[in-house]
Design a protein around this motif. Sequence first.
Motif, PDB file in Angstrom:
ATOM      1  N   MET A   1      -8.274   1.622   2.211  1.00  0.00           N
ATOM      2  CA  MET A   1      -9.108   0.674   1.451  1.00  0.00           C
ATOM      3  C   MET A   1      -8.285  -0.559   1.159  1.00  0.00           C
ATOM      4  SD  MET A   1     -10.909   1.463  -2.233  1.00  0.00           S
ATOM      5  CE  MET A   1      -9.533   1.657  -3.317  1.00  0.00           C
ATOM      6  N   ALA A   2      -8.782  -1.728   1.518  1.00  0.00           N
ATOM      7  CA  ALA A   2      -8.060  -2.958   1.193  1.00  0.00           C
ATOM      8  C   ALA A   2      -8.283  -3.219  -0.277  1.00  0.00           C
ATOM      9  CB  ALA A   2      -8.591  -4.084   2.046  1.00  0.00           C
ATOM     10  N   GLY A   3      -7.647  -4.245  -0.778  1.00  0.00           N
ATOM     11  CA  GLY A   3      -7.827  -4.568  -2.182  1.00  0.00           C
ATOM     12  C   GLY A   3      -6.694  -5.460  -2.603  1.00  0.00           C
ATOM     13  N   ARG A   4      -6.786  -5.900  -3.849  1.00  0.00           N
ATOM     14  CA  ARG A   4      -5.759  -6.794  -4.366  1.00  0.00           C
ATOM     15  C   ARG A   4      -4.567  -5.957  -4.822  1.00  0.00           C
ATOM     16  NH1 ARG A   4      -4.726 -10.146  -8.994  1.00  0.00           N
ATOM     17  NH2 ARG A   4      -6.193  -9.034 -10.304  1.00  0.00           N
ATOM     18  N   ALA A   5      -3.365  -6.359  -4.389  1.00  0.00           N
ATOM     19  CA  ALA A   5      -2.160  -5.626  -4.785  1.00  0.00           C
ATOM     20  C   ALA A   5      -1.827  -6.008  -6.219  1.00  0.00           C
ATOM     21  CB  ALA A   5      -1.008  -5.976  -3.856  1.00  0.00           C
ATOM     22  N   LEU A   6      -1.724  -5.000  -7.064  1.00  0.00           N
ATOM     23  CA  LEU A   6      -1.372  -5.247  -8.456  1.00  0.00           C
ATOM     24  C   LEU A   6       0.087  -4.916  -8.744  1.00  0.00           C
ATOM     25  CD1 LEU A   6      -4.505  -3.703 -10.246  1.00  0.00           C
ATOM     26  CD2 LEU A   6      -4.129  -6.066  -9.535  1.00  0.00           C
ATOM     27  N   LEU A   7       0.652  -4.018  -7.934  1.00  0.00           N
ATOM     28  CA  LEU A   7       2.021  -3.600  -8.186  1.00  0.00           C
ATOM     29  C   LEU A   7       2.606  -3.016  -6.925  1.00  0.00           C
ATOM     30  CD1 LEU A   7       4.307  -2.962 -10.301  1.00  0.00           C
ATOM     31  CD2 LEU A   7       3.239  -0.740 -10.596  1.00  0.00           C
ATOM     32  N   LYS A   8       3.860  -3.395  -6.648  1.00  0.00           N
ATOM     33  CA  LYS A   8       4.631  -2.727  -5.588  1.00  0.00           C
ATOM     34  C   LYS A   8       6.018  -2.526  -6.155  1.00  0.00           C
ATOM     35  CE  LYS A   8       2.467  -4.130  -1.288  1.00  0.00           C
ATOM     36  NZ  LYS A   8       2.587  -4.806  -0.014  1.00  0.00           N
ATOM     37  N   LEU A   9       6.465  -1.290  -6.103  1.00  0.00           N
ATOM     38  CA  LEU A   9       7.713  -0.963  -6.786  1.00  0.00           C
ATOM     39  C   LEU A   9       8.425   0.139  -6.029  1.00  0.00           C
ATOM     40  CD1 LEU A   9       9.229  -1.205  -9.621  1.00  0.00           C
ATOM     41  CD2 LEU A   9       7.817   0.691 -10.353  1.00  0.00           C
ATOM     42  N   THR A  10       9.740   0.038  -5.935  1.00  0.00           N
ATOM     43  CA  THR A  10      10.538   1.126  -5.376  1.00  0.00           C
ATOM     44  C   THR A  10      11.572   1.510  -6.414  1.00  0.00           C
ATOM     45  OG1 THR A  10      10.262   0.327  -3.117  1.00  0.00           O
ATOM     46  CG2 THR A  10      12.066   1.854  -3.509  1.00  0.00           C
ATOM     47  N   ILE A  11      11.658   2.790  -6.699  1.00  0.00           N
ATOM     48  CA  ILE A  11      12.678   3.258  -7.647  1.00  0.00           C
ATOM     49  C   ILE A  11      13.493   4.360  -6.985  1.00  0.00           C
ATOM     50  CG2 ILE A  11      11.328   2.726  -9.730  1.00  0.00           C
ATOM     51  CD1 ILE A  11      10.788   5.812  -9.925  1.00  0.00           C
ATOM     52  N   PRO A  12      14.726   4.557  -7.426  1.00  0.00           N
ATOM     53  CA  PRO A  12      15.468   5.727  -6.948  1.00  0.00           C
ATOM     54  C   PRO A  12      14.788   6.985  -7.495  1.00  0.00           C
ATOM     55  CG  PRO A  12      16.726   4.543  -8.622  1.00  0.00           C
ATOM     56  CD  PRO A  12      15.502   3.743  -8.368  1.00  0.00           C
TER      57      PRO A  12
END
Lengths: 143, 109
Positions: A1-12
């Motif tokens: 599903m496409a959509g507006r990206a609200l958050l992209k995060l990478t954590i250990p």
Amino acid sequence: MAGRALLKLTIPAKAEALKSLRDALNEALDRTGAEAGVRERLVLAVHEAACNVIRHAYPDGADGSIRLSLTRQRGNLRFWLRDFAPPVDPKAIKPRDLSECRPGGLGINFIDDTMDSWRLRPVKHHRGNVLTMRKRLRGTGHQ
Amino acid sequence: MKNECRTQNDGDFVLVTVSGEVDLSWSQQIRKAILDGLAKAGAVGVELSQVSYIDSSGIAALVEGFQNARGKGQKFALIAASPSVRGVLELARLDRVFPMVDTVEAARA
């Protein structure tokens, strides 16, 4: 599903990183207009999913990372949590019977109770697993 | 609010006061404080009014303490659980399992 990206995060994949995940997610959800009670439940569910990766997916404290993205399409939120650990068997991951009073094993129940749907699957042709969780927000309008 | 777990001994009662956001990164500390309290006293109360977040590992520490106490005939109560704690206990269907009181005095009684 496409959509507006609200958050992209990478954590250990370390417990010490969970607070940063919760804070970033809480902030992103706040911008959707979701009420505080709904936000808290969503943050808890995603946090529990990340905890499961830390505790179970990466064996013996192996180094790894967790990627989280949150997108929105109209009132529908999609949470996507990716790890790079050995593949899991999705059939083995299910909510437990909450009539048993015992410590542990509550994370999947929290996810199952909070989200409208969720799906865990190994990533085809690559290392890792993806947990996709969906939630329809009510009463926040379209964006 | 700082993440903190403090233990106070008062005769045969141990008060464990927890504050902050309880999660996997330090919930073992709370588990240990509760179990240590039960090893030395007949009653343990866990004060939770300043807990702004708790995850399943924090709940597991409380459950283990409760089961441990029950198995030995000891008293165990949650004191002044914050709305965040109550919400997660309800989600886990544990809100009617724990003895819950509003004050330390009630936990001691």
